[in-house]
Design an enzyme around this catalytic site. Structure first.
Site, PDB file in Angstrom:
ATOM      1  N   CYS A   1      -7.128  -3.370  13.915  1.00 17.26           N
ATOM      2  CA  CYS A   1      -6.767  -4.281  12.838  1.00 17.26           C
ATOM      3  C   CYS A   1      -6.401  -5.649  13.433  1.00 17.26           C
ATOM      4  O   CYS A   1      -5.529  -5.745  14.294  1.00 17.26           O
ATOM      5  CB  CYS A   1      -5.578  -3.703  12.076  1.00 17.26           C
ATOM      6  SG  CYS A   1      -4.694  -4.903  11.085  1.00 17.26           S
TER       7      CYS A   1
ATOM      8  N   VAL B   1      -8.803  -7.478   3.555  1.00 17.43           N
ATOM      9  CA  VAL B   1      -9.088  -6.133   4.044  1.00 17.43           C
ATOM     10  C   VAL B   1      -7.888  -5.269   4.419  1.00 17.43           C
ATOM     11  O   VAL B   1      -7.669  -4.240   3.822  1.00 17.43           O
ATOM     12  CB  VAL B   1     -10.040  -6.175   5.259  1.00 17.43           C
ATOM     13  CG1 VAL B   1     -10.309  -4.763   5.769  1.00 17.43           C
ATOM     14  CG2 VAL B   1     -11.343  -6.828   4.866  1.00 17.43           C
ATOM     15  N   CYS B   2      -7.110  -5.682   5.414  1.00 19.22           N
ATOM     16  CA  CYS B   2      -6.161  -4.748   6.011  1.00 19.22           C
ATOM     17  C   CYS B   2      -5.046  -4.334   5.063  1.00 19.22           C
ATOM     18  O   CYS B   2      -4.485  -3.264   5.196  1.00 19.22           O
ATOM     19  CB  CYS B   2      -5.561  -5.313   7.273  1.00 19.22           C
ATOM     20  SG  CYS B   2      -6.740  -5.334   8.612  1.00 19.22           S
ATOM     21  N   SER B   3      -4.728  -5.191   4.125  1.00 18.39           N
ATOM     22  CA  SER B   3      -3.645  -4.836   3.217  1.00 18.39           C
ATOM     23  C   SER B   3      -4.213  -4.412   1.873  1.00 18.39           C
ATOM     24  O   SER B   3      -3.516  -4.359   0.877  1.00 18.39           O
ATOM     25  CB  SER B   3      -2.703  -6.024   3.045  1.00 18.39           C
ATOM     26  OG  SER B   3      -3.433  -7.114   2.542  1.00 18.39           O
TER      27      SER B   3
END
Lengths: 172, 153
Positions: free
Chosen positions: A32, B43-45
């Site tokens: 990430c 994306v990541c959250s």
């Protein structure tokens, strides 16, 4: 307010003294980009606050979004069996820009692991179970993205820079 | 917003251009409805990406999850493919926001669904609901707690 479940224990990878007043738990994903950005800031926090804080890391790989995240988490847990979790953790973040399936063995060699044992351990059921147990802990603790930080068991609403700022204010 | 104990309003919404999902077909299963403002958030959250990783936990509780927003089926399809989502996204598209309104989670001002979660039990009653601030991804701990409560019964 979400709380950490289960609490930090000997099953966790921890840096810092048990006597530290502040325990930070990071749920992270090695692929990430936001975790990659947080990595040097977390190091700065550790340098700045020394014995006042301890840091634990739990795996939260988003496998569907990040192809190599699960493999990376497994590699770090396999390194832990040779007492080199943090060496692998650091190497993974420092080489995140070139993460791929071949990177893990290369890093294992760089940090001086017994390669044969490492190759066996990345296939081992208990290593995978550790990654999955961490993930489930994140789910139950209300992790909503990576990185997620918990300070003394309570979810911290912010990124690593916000965390640094909060610690500066609360310890000054 | 509909609360615990209310009967979940039935609906029929497109999941793909030629597949409709009817809530009443899921009687006998627990159902999670995740209303959200729009496809294509970072994306990541991203809430849907998170639920995508949790499908095995949901199936452990015999629960099916649906995402619902006012985006069209084609937008949902592209989003699902891009994020490799393995659960249906329903298009509350025409009449716009009808189902979101029935559940009391439509934001008239911006014309999107609010970020809201419902857990519906096997008899079609709402067992738990939660309205999240729009900017905050509520995670999944509340959903799992509610499902756990249902299986204890």
């Amino acid at each position: 307010m979400s709380t950490l479940k289960p609490e930090v224990s000997s099953h966790d990878h921890i840096q810092g003294a048990a006597s530290a007043a502040i325990t930070i738990v990071e749920f992270g994903d090695y692929q990430c980009p936001y975790c990659g950005d947080a990595y040097p800031i977390v190091k700065e926090i550790q340098d700045a606050f020394g014995d006042q804080i301890r840091l634990a890391f739990r795996n939260f790989p988003l496998q569907e979004s990040h192809e190599f995240a699960y493999g990376a988490a497994v590699a770090a847990e396999a390194a832990a069996l040779q007492d080199k979790f943090w060496e692998m953790h650091d190497a993974l973040y420092e080489n995140q820009y070139r993460i791929n399936a071949d990177l893990f063995e290369e890093l294992a060699e760089t940090i001086g692991l017994d390669l044969e044992r490492f190759q066996q351990d990345v296939e081992a059921a208990n290593v995978k179970q550790k990654v999955e147990a961490d993930f489930e802990s994140g789910v139950r603790s209300g992790v909503n993205g990576t990185p997620s930080f918990y300070v003394n068991g309570t979810k911290f609403d912010g990124n690593a820079s916000d965390l640094y700022q909060m610690l500066k204010e609360s310890t000054s | 917003m509909l609360e615990k104990g209310a009967t979940a309003p039935d609906f029929e919404l497109n999941a793909t251009p030629d597949q409709k999902i009817k809530l009443k077909d899921f009687k006998g299963k627990n159902v999670i409805l995740a209303f959200y403002p729009a496809d294509w958030s970072p994306v990541c959250s991203d809430q849907m990406a998170l639920y995508n990783e949790m499908l095995k936990y949901f199936s452990k509780y015999d629960a099916q999850i649906f995402g619902i927003s006012v985006d069209s089926v084609w937008c949902h399809l592209a989003f699902e493919q891009d994020r490799k989502l393995h659960f249906p996204l329903l298009a509350d598209f025409e009449p716009k926001g009808k189902v979101s309104k029935a559940y009391g989670v439509y934001d008239e001002e911006v014309g999107e669904s609010k970020r809201a979660l419902f857990v519906i039990d096997k008899e079609g009653k709402i067992a738990w609901s939660y309205l999240s601030p729009t900017a905050v991804n509520p995670g999944a701990d509340g959903i799992l707690d509610a499902l756990e409560e249902l299986t204890k019964k």
